[in-house]
Design a protein around this motif. Structure first.
Motif, PDB file in Angstrom:
ATOM      1  N   GLY A 149       0.813  12.627 -11.179  1.00 37.26           N
ATOM      2  CA  GLY A 149       0.090  11.711 -12.047  1.00 37.26           C
ATOM      3  C   GLY A 149      -0.132  10.354 -11.401  1.00 37.26           C
ATOM      4  N   VAL A 150       0.800   9.922 -10.553  1.00 36.04           N
ATOM      5  CA  VAL A 150       0.659   8.635  -9.859  1.00 36.04           C
ATOM      6  C   VAL A 150      -0.597   8.632  -8.992  1.00 36.04           C
ATOM      7  CG1 VAL A 150       1.677   7.167  -8.080  1.00 36.04           C
ATOM      8  CG2 VAL A 150       3.120   8.091  -9.896  1.00 36.04           C
ATOM      9  N   ALA A 151      -0.828   9.722  -8.262  1.00 37.74           N
ATOM     10  CA  ALA A 151      -2.018   9.807  -7.411  1.00 37.74           C
ATOM     11  C   ALA A 151      -3.285   9.972  -8.247  1.00 37.74           C
ATOM     12  CB  ALA A 151      -1.877  10.976  -6.434  1.00 37.74           C
ATOM     13  N   ILE A 152      -3.187  10.725  -9.331  1.00 37.08           N
ATOM     14  CA  ILE A 152      -4.355  10.987 -10.178  1.00 37.08           C
ATOM     15  C   ILE A 152      -4.888   9.697 -10.794  1.00 37.08           C
ATOM     16  CG2 ILE A 152      -5.079  12.110 -12.334  1.00 37.08           C
ATOM     17  CD1 ILE A 152      -3.211  14.439 -11.558  1.00 37.08           C
ATOM     18  N   MET A 153      -4.016   8.718 -11.039  1.00 34.80           N
ATOM     19  CA  MET A 153      -4.468   7.437 -11.590  1.00 34.80           C
ATOM     20  C   MET A 153      -5.570   6.816 -10.738  1.00 34.80           C
ATOM     21  SD  MET A 153      -2.729   7.011 -14.381  1.00 34.80           S
ATOM     22  CE  MET A 153      -2.795   8.798 -14.535  1.00 34.80           C
ATOM     23  N   PHE A 154      -5.470   6.994  -9.416  1.00 35.08           N
ATOM     24  CA  PHE A 154      -6.439   6.378  -8.512  1.00 35.08           C
ATOM     25  C   PHE A 154      -7.730   7.191  -8.406  1.00 35.08           C
ATOM     26  CE2 PHE A 154      -2.407   4.568  -7.413  1.00 35.08           C
ATOM     27  CZ  PHE A 154      -2.695   3.256  -7.114  1.00 35.08           C
ATOM     28  N   LEU A 155      -7.744   8.385  -8.983  1.00 35.30           N
ATOM     29  CA  LEU A 155      -8.951   9.203  -9.000  1.00 35.30           C
ATOM     30  C   LEU A 155      -9.823   8.913 -10.216  1.00 35.30           C
ATOM     31  CD1 LEU A 155      -7.497  12.689  -7.934  1.00 35.30           C
ATOM     32  CD2 LEU A 155      -8.642  10.993  -6.493  1.00 35.30           C
ATOM     33  N   TYR A 156      -9.199   8.523 -11.313  1.00 34.98           N
ATOM     34  CA  TYR A 156      -9.928   8.396 -12.572  1.00 34.98           C
ATOM     35  C   TYR A 156     -10.050   6.966 -13.094  1.00 34.98           C
ATOM     36  CZ  TYR A 156      -9.765  13.452 -12.870  1.00 34.98           C
ATOM     37  OH  TYR A 156      -9.928  14.787 -12.614  1.00 34.98           O
ATOM     38  N   PHE A 157      -9.354   6.019 -12.466  1.00 33.14           N
ATOM     39  CA  PHE A 157      -9.420   4.641 -12.932  1.00 33.14           C
ATOM     40  C   PHE A 157      -9.741   3.707 -11.768  1.00 33.14           C
ATOM     41  CE2 PHE A 157      -6.474   6.812 -15.806  1.00 33.14           C
ATOM     42  CZ  PHE A 157      -7.048   6.528 -17.039  1.00 33.14           C
ATOM     43  N   ALA A 158     -10.475   2.651 -12.074  1.00 35.66           N
ATOM     44  CA  ALA A 158     -10.767   1.635 -11.065  1.00 35.66           C
ATOM     45  C   ALA A 158      -9.557   0.732 -10.906  1.00 35.66           C
ATOM     46  CB  ALA A 158     -11.990   0.820 -11.492  1.00 35.66           C
ATOM     47  N   ARG A 159      -9.448   0.110  -9.761  1.00 35.23           N
ATOM     48  CA  ARG A 159      -8.379  -0.836  -9.535  1.00 35.23           C
ATOM     49  C   ARG A 159      -8.786  -2.192 -10.102  1.00 35.23           C
ATOM     50  NH1 ARG A 159      -6.264  -0.011  -3.475  1.00 35.23           N
ATOM     51  NH2 ARG A 159      -4.424  -1.015  -4.385  1.00 35.23           N
TER      52      ARG A 159
ATOM     53  N   TRP B 210      -1.986  -0.603 -12.186  1.00 35.37           N
ATOM     54  CA  TRP B 210      -1.150  -0.841 -13.356  1.00 35.37           C
ATOM     55  C   TRP B 210      -0.596   0.465 -13.910  1.00 35.37           C
ATOM     56  CZ3 TRP B 210       1.258  -4.945 -14.773  1.00 35.37           C
ATOM     57  CH2 TRP B 210       0.719  -6.218 -14.575  1.00 35.37           C
ATOM     58  N   PHE B 211      -1.481   1.452 -14.089  1.00 39.25           N
ATOM     59  CA  PHE B 211      -1.044   2.727 -14.664  1.00 39.25           C
ATOM     60  C   PHE B 211      -0.056   3.441 -13.749  1.00 39.25           C
ATOM     61  CE2 PHE B 211      -5.372   2.881 -16.983  1.00 39.25           C
ATOM     62  CZ  PHE B 211      -4.846   2.154 -18.028  1.00 39.25           C
ATOM     63  N   ALA B 212      -0.330   3.410 -12.430  1.00 41.88           N
ATOM     64  CA  ALA B 212       0.577   4.053 -11.474  1.00 41.88           C
ATOM     65  C   ALA B 212       1.935   3.364 -11.470  1.00 41.88           C
ATOM     66  CB  ALA B 212      -0.038   4.023 -10.071  1.00 41.88           C
ATOM     67  N   LEU B 213       1.935   2.039 -11.546  1.00 40.20           N
ATOM     68  CA  LEU B 213       3.188   1.286 -11.568  1.00 40.20           C
ATOM     69  C   LEU B 213       4.016   1.627 -12.808  1.00 40.20           C
ATOM     70  CD1 LEU B 213       5.107  -0.948 -10.569  1.00 40.20           C
ATOM     71  CD2 LEU B 213       3.641  -2.618 -11.749  1.00 40.20           C
TER      72      LEU B 213
ATOM     73  N   VAL C  30       0.220   7.651  -1.359  1.00 41.23           N
ATOM     74  CA  VAL C  30      -0.754   6.771  -2.002  1.00 41.23           C
ATOM     75  C   VAL C  30      -0.658   5.357  -1.439  1.00 41.23           C
ATOM     76  CG1 VAL C  30      -1.384   5.682  -4.200  1.00 41.23           C
ATOM     77  CG2 VAL C  30      -0.828   8.121  -4.132  1.00 41.23           C
ATOM     78  N   ILE C  31       0.554   4.828  -1.330  1.00 39.24           N
ATOM     79  CA  ILE C  31       0.744   3.460  -0.844  1.00 39.24           C
ATOM     80  C   ILE C  31       0.273   3.320   0.595  1.00 39.24           C
ATOM     81  CG2 ILE C  31       2.518   1.782  -0.175  1.00 39.24           C
ATOM     82  CD1 ILE C  31       4.040   2.609  -2.715  1.00 39.24           C
ATOM     83  N   THR C  32       0.606   4.300   1.432  1.00 34.20           N
ATOM     84  CA  THR C  32       0.162   4.257   2.830  1.00 34.20           C
ATOM     85  C   THR C  32      -1.356   4.235   2.906  1.00 34.20           C
ATOM     86  OG1 THR C  32       2.128   5.491   3.515  1.00 34.20           O
ATOM     87  CG2 THR C  32       0.293   5.422   5.060  1.00 34.20           C
ATOM     88  N   GLY C  33      -2.002   4.982   2.016  1.00 34.36           N
ATOM     89  CA  GLY C  33      -3.466   5.010   2.007  1.00 34.36           C
ATOM     90  C   GLY C  33      -4.063   3.684   1.605  1.00 34.36           C
ATOM     91  N   PHE C  34      -3.595   3.094   0.483  1.00 36.89           N
ATOM     92  CA  PHE C  34      -4.254   1.855   0.054  1.00 36.89           C
ATOM     93  C   PHE C  34      -3.778   0.629   0.831  1.00 36.89           C
ATOM     94  CE2 PHE C  34      -1.119   1.627  -3.718  1.00 36.89           C
ATOM     95  CZ  PHE C  34      -0.450   0.499  -3.267  1.00 36.89           C
ATOM     96  N   GLN C  35      -2.736   0.775   1.655  1.00 37.10           N
ATOM     97  CA  GLN C  35      -2.331  -0.311   2.544  1.00 37.10           C
ATOM     98  C   GLN C  35      -3.080  -0.261   3.873  1.00 37.10           C
ATOM     99  OE1 GLN C  35      -0.318  -2.974   2.314  1.00 37.10           O
ATOM    100  NE2 GLN C  35       0.424  -2.641   0.234  1.00 37.10           N
ATOM    101  N   GLY C  36      -4.009   0.698   3.995  1.00 39.47           N
ATOM    102  CA  GLY C  36      -4.827   0.778   5.204  1.00 39.47           C
ATOM    103  C   GLY C  36      -4.057   1.212   6.431  1.00 39.47           C
TER     104      GLY C  36
END
Length: 225
Positions: free
Chosen positions: A19-29, A34-37, A82-88
């Motif tokens: 569900g943590v990863a899915i948050m980034f598929l269906y919601f904008a940052r 927030w939802f993942a946290l 997920v974190i490694t991905g959005f930290q570039g």
């Protein structure tokens, strides 16, 4: 399988991992952050509660003992991905994350190979501290994403000079830019330091498990012909 409260909490924690990863598929940052946290922190809290309740209510079960470490590892592995991905692919994040992921895969494979002897690799207090450090560092790094995108939302339409003037105190900070800017930097440093500490504890526990398993990995001496 017994459907008591501790086991239900464990199953919910396992379901929360993807569900943590899915948050980034269906919601904008930053909503996804927030939802993942919130989801990650809520699931991490259940990690303490399910074990405590199982012992206090004498509801420990083989199903719970099997699923609990799987749920923990799933949460950590998916969240770190997920974190490694959005930290570039930042090396300060990527390197400790690699150590953690390698250890988790290695120890899981070691337990599978040992089979009936896997009981020799009992969870130690150091391993529990390792899991706590992982959970806290990941939660803090999710907060970094929250502050980063809250800041980016507020600077839309502003040029670099205008942003600099606000951060330098030359212009009134009406939307809290300074707070989100410094909160992002602070949580990144705290989260990164904690992640390195978690990686060090992870490596130590991995070596400890390997040392305990080593006698079972040696080939039996061949008899004389």
């Amino acid at each position: 399988m017994t459907w008591n409260l501790p086991n239900i909490l464990t199953v919910l924690r396992l379901a929360a991992a993807p569900g943590v990863a899915i948050m980034f598929l269906y919601f904008a940052r930053p909503w996804a952050d927030w939802f993942a946290l919130v989801l990650f922190v809520s699931a991490a809290i259940t990690d303490w509660f399910d074990g405590y309740l199982a012992r206090a209510w004498k509801q420990e079960s083989r199903f719970g003992a099997m699923l609990d470490p799987i749920a923990d590892k799933a949460m950590v592995v998916i969240a770190l991905t997920v974190i490694t991905g959005f930290q570039g692919m930042n090396p300060w994040i990527l390197l400790p994350a690699t150590v953690i992921l390698f250890r988790e895969v290695f120890v899981s494979g070691l337990r599978e190979f040992l089979g009936a002897q896997a009981g020799t690799l009992k969870v130690t207090k150091l391993a529990k501290w390792k899991t706590t450090a992982q959970m806290v560092s990941i939660a803090v790094l999710f907060a970094t994403g929250v502050f980063q995108h809250e800041f980016l939302d507020r600077v839309q339409g502003m040029d670099a000079a205008a942003i600099g003037a606000v951060l330098d105190g030359e212009v009134e900070d009406a939307v809290g830019l300074s707070f989100y800017f410094h909160a992002e930097a602070l949580t990144w440093w705290i989260g990164t330091i904690l992640l390195w500490i978690a990686a060090a504890l992870t490596a130590l526990t991995g070596w400890d498990y390997f040392s305990k398993a080593l006698p079972f990995l040696r080939d039996a001496p061949r008899g004389r012909t």
